[in-house]
Design an enzyme around this catalytic site. Structure first.
Site, mmCIF file in Angstrom:
data_model
loop_
_atom_site.group_PDB
_atom_site.id
_atom_site.type_symbol
_atom_site.label_atom_id
_atom_site.label_comp_id
_atom_site.label_asym_id
_atom_site.label_seq_id
_atom_site.Cartn_x
_atom_site.Cartn_y
_atom_site.Cartn_z
ATOM 1 N N ASP A 161 0.823 -1.214 0.000
ATOM 2 C CA ASP A 161 0.000 0.000 0.000
ATOM 3 C C ASP A 161 0.854 1.258 0.000
ATOM 4 O OD1 ASP A 161 -2.540 1.516 0.428
ATOM 5 O OD2 ASP A 161 -1.592 1.975 2.348
ATOM 6 N N LEU A 242 -6.523 5.977 3.617
ATOM 7 C CA LEU A 242 -6.712 7.099 2.700
ATOM 8 C C LEU A 242 -5.508 7.349 1.794
ATOM 9 C CD1 LEU A 242 -8.389 9.582 5.211
ATOM 10 C CD2 LEU A 242 -9.517 8.150 3.502
ATOM 11 N N ARG A 243 -4.483 6.506 1.917
ATOM 12 C CA ARG A 243 -3.304 6.730 1.084
ATOM 13 C C ARG A 243 -3.643 6.599 -0.398
ATOM 14 N NH1 ARG A 243 -0.038 3.707 3.594
ATOM 15 N NH2 ARG A 243 1.107 5.308 4.743
ATOM 16 N N GLY A 244 -4.529 5.643 -0.730
ATOM 17 C CA GLY A 244 -4.910 5.468 -2.127
ATOM 18 C C GLY A 244 -5.557 6.714 -2.701
ATOM 19 N N VAL A 247 -2.721 9.372 -3.279
ATOM 20 C CA VAL A 247 -1.856 9.000 -4.402
ATOM 21 C C VAL A 247 -2.596 9.171 -5.725
ATOM 22 C CG1 VAL A 247 -0.717 7.051 -5.526
ATOM 23 C CG2 VAL A 247 -0.367 7.444 -3.086
#
Length: 341
Positions: A161, A242-244, A247
Site C-alpha cells: 500500500d 486514505l493513502r490510495g 496517491v
C-alpha cells in the site's frame, strides 16, 4: 574512461503503461514510487536508467540486496561530535540518490524494516538519522523504483500500500513486437553511440516534456471535484485507509501536467486508476469502470519517437490505458458444524 551509454527510454518498444507510470513519478516524486511486478528479462533496469535521464540530477543509484541500514541512511561519527561539538555525517545511498532514481531490484527479498524505511523517505523527501541523542537531517528527494517477481515471494499488504503506483508486466509480446525489441537491442549493442544519436531528438523531446510538466505541476489545483470522484471510487473498491485517495489525486494531477492541461479532467482520473488500485485490492471488488470517452486529449500528441502521425513498430500511446480485468476473490461457504447426537 568514457561513461557507459544508456539505452534511450524513447527507443524502448512497448511497455507503454509502465513508461507512463514511471514518467508520472518523475513529474511528481511525492507520488511515492513505482512497484514493477514481472519476471526477469523484461527490461526493468533499462527503464529505470531511462527515467533517471528525465530528472535534473540524472543519476541512478542501485540498492544492493545485502545493504545494511547504515549504508542506506548514512552514519554519524559520535567521536567527532564529542570532540568537535558537531555531528559529522557520512552520507549513505539515500543522499547519493537525491535528485535522481533509487532502484531496488527484488524489493520483496529486502528486509521489511528496510522497505518501510525507503518508503518513508521516498514519501517525505527527507532522511533523518539519529544515534545516541545526536541527529542529522538532509533532503532525499528521489524516484523510488522497486521490482519484484511474485513467484519469489510477496510483500506484506502494508508495504504494498505504501508504494504509490504499481504496474504488472505480464503476457508474451506479439511476434512483430518481439522482433522489433531484438532488432533495436542488436543495433544498440553493435554501436551504442550511433544508436543513441539516432534517437537523441526523441529523447530530448521526452526530457523537455517531463521538465515542462514538473514546472506546471504546482499550478494545477487539487480540486474538490476530482477529490470527490476519486474518494467515491476508492470507497467502491473497498480501499482501506486514505493513502490510495491521496496517491490517486497526485497521479491524476501529474497526468494532467504530462498532457499539458491546466486542470485535472476525468480522463486523468481514468488513466491512472489501474496504477493506483492494482496493488491495493488484489482480491477485492474493482472500482466502477471508467466511462468510455471519444476524447483523445489524454493521449500525448506525439508517440515515443517524437514524430507526429508516424509510429514505430511496437510503440503505443502513453496516455491510453486499456481496461484491466480484476479477479474477484473466491467466496467460500461457511463451515457446517456436525449435528448433535
Amino acid at each position: 574512461m568514457h561513461e557507459p551509454v544508456n539505452f534511450p527510454l524513447a527507443a524502448v518498444v512497448g511497455a507503454d503503461a509502465l513508461k507512463l507510470a514511471l514518467c508520472l513519478a518523475a513529474v511528481d516524486p511525492a507520488i511515492g514510487g513505482v512497484l514493477i511486478e514481472g519476471p526477469r528479462g523484461m527490461a526493468k533496469s533499462t527503464l529505470a536508467r531511462g527515467v533517471a535521464e528525465l530528472l535534473e540530477a540524472g543519476q541512478l543509484v542501485t540498492l544492493p540486496l545485502g545493504a545494511t541500514e547504515e549504508r542506506i541512511v548514512g552514519t554519524l561519527d559520535l567521536d567527532a561530535a564529542l570532540g568537535e561539538g558537531r555531528a559529522r555525517f557520512a552520507p549513505g545511498l539515500l543522499a547519493r540518490a537525491h535528485g535522481g532514481v533509487l532502484y531496488v531490484d527484488e524489493v520483496n527479498l529486502l528486509a521489511d524494516h528496510l522497505v518501510d524505511l525507503l518508503l518513508d523517505v521516498a514519501a517525505s523527501g527527507v532522511n533523518h538519522v539519529e544515534r545516541d541523542g545526536i541527529s542529522h537531517r538532509h533532503a532525499a528527494r528521489f524516484v523510488l523504483i522497486g521490482t519484484m517477481n511474485p513467484e519469489e515471494g510477496e510483500l506484506r499488504p502494508q508495504l504494498l500500500d505504501r508504494f504509490g503506483l504499481a504496474v504488472s508486466l505480464g503476457g508474451t509480446p506479439l511476434p512483430a513486437e518481439r522482433t522489433e525489441i531484438v532488432r533495436r537491442r542488436l543495433d544498440f549493442d553493435r554501436d551504442p553511440e550511433t544508436f543513441r544519436a539516432r534517437w537523441q531528438a526523441a529523447q530530448d523531446a521526452l526530457q523537455a516534456r517531463c521538465r515542462q510538466a514538473r514546472k506546471s505541476l504546482e499550478a494545477i489545483p487539487l480540486d474538490d471535484a476530482a477529490l470527490e470522484a476519486i474518494a467515491a471510487r476508492c470507497y467502491a473498491a473497498g480501499i482501506d485507509g486514505l493513502r490510495g485517495d491521496l496517491v490517486w489525486l497526485r497521479a491524476a494531477r501529474a497526468h494532467a501536467a504530462w498532457r499539458g492541461a491546466a486542470a485535472i479532467a476525468p480522463e486523468d482520473i481514468d488513466t491512472v486508476q489501474d496504477f493506483v488500485l492494482r496493488h491495493r485490492h488484489p482480491h477485492g471488488p474493482a472500482a466502477a469502470p471508467p466511462p468510455q470517452s471519444n476524447d483523445s486529449a489524454a493521449a500525448p500528441q506525439n508517440d515515443a519517437g517524437g514524430q507526429s502521425g508516424e509510429r514505430d513498430p511496437g510503440e503505443g500511446q502513453w496516455g491510453e490505458l486499456p481496461a484491466q480485468p480484476v479477479a474477484i476473490g473466491e467466496r467460500r461457504a461457511p463451515p457446517r458444524w456436525p449435528k448433535k447426537p
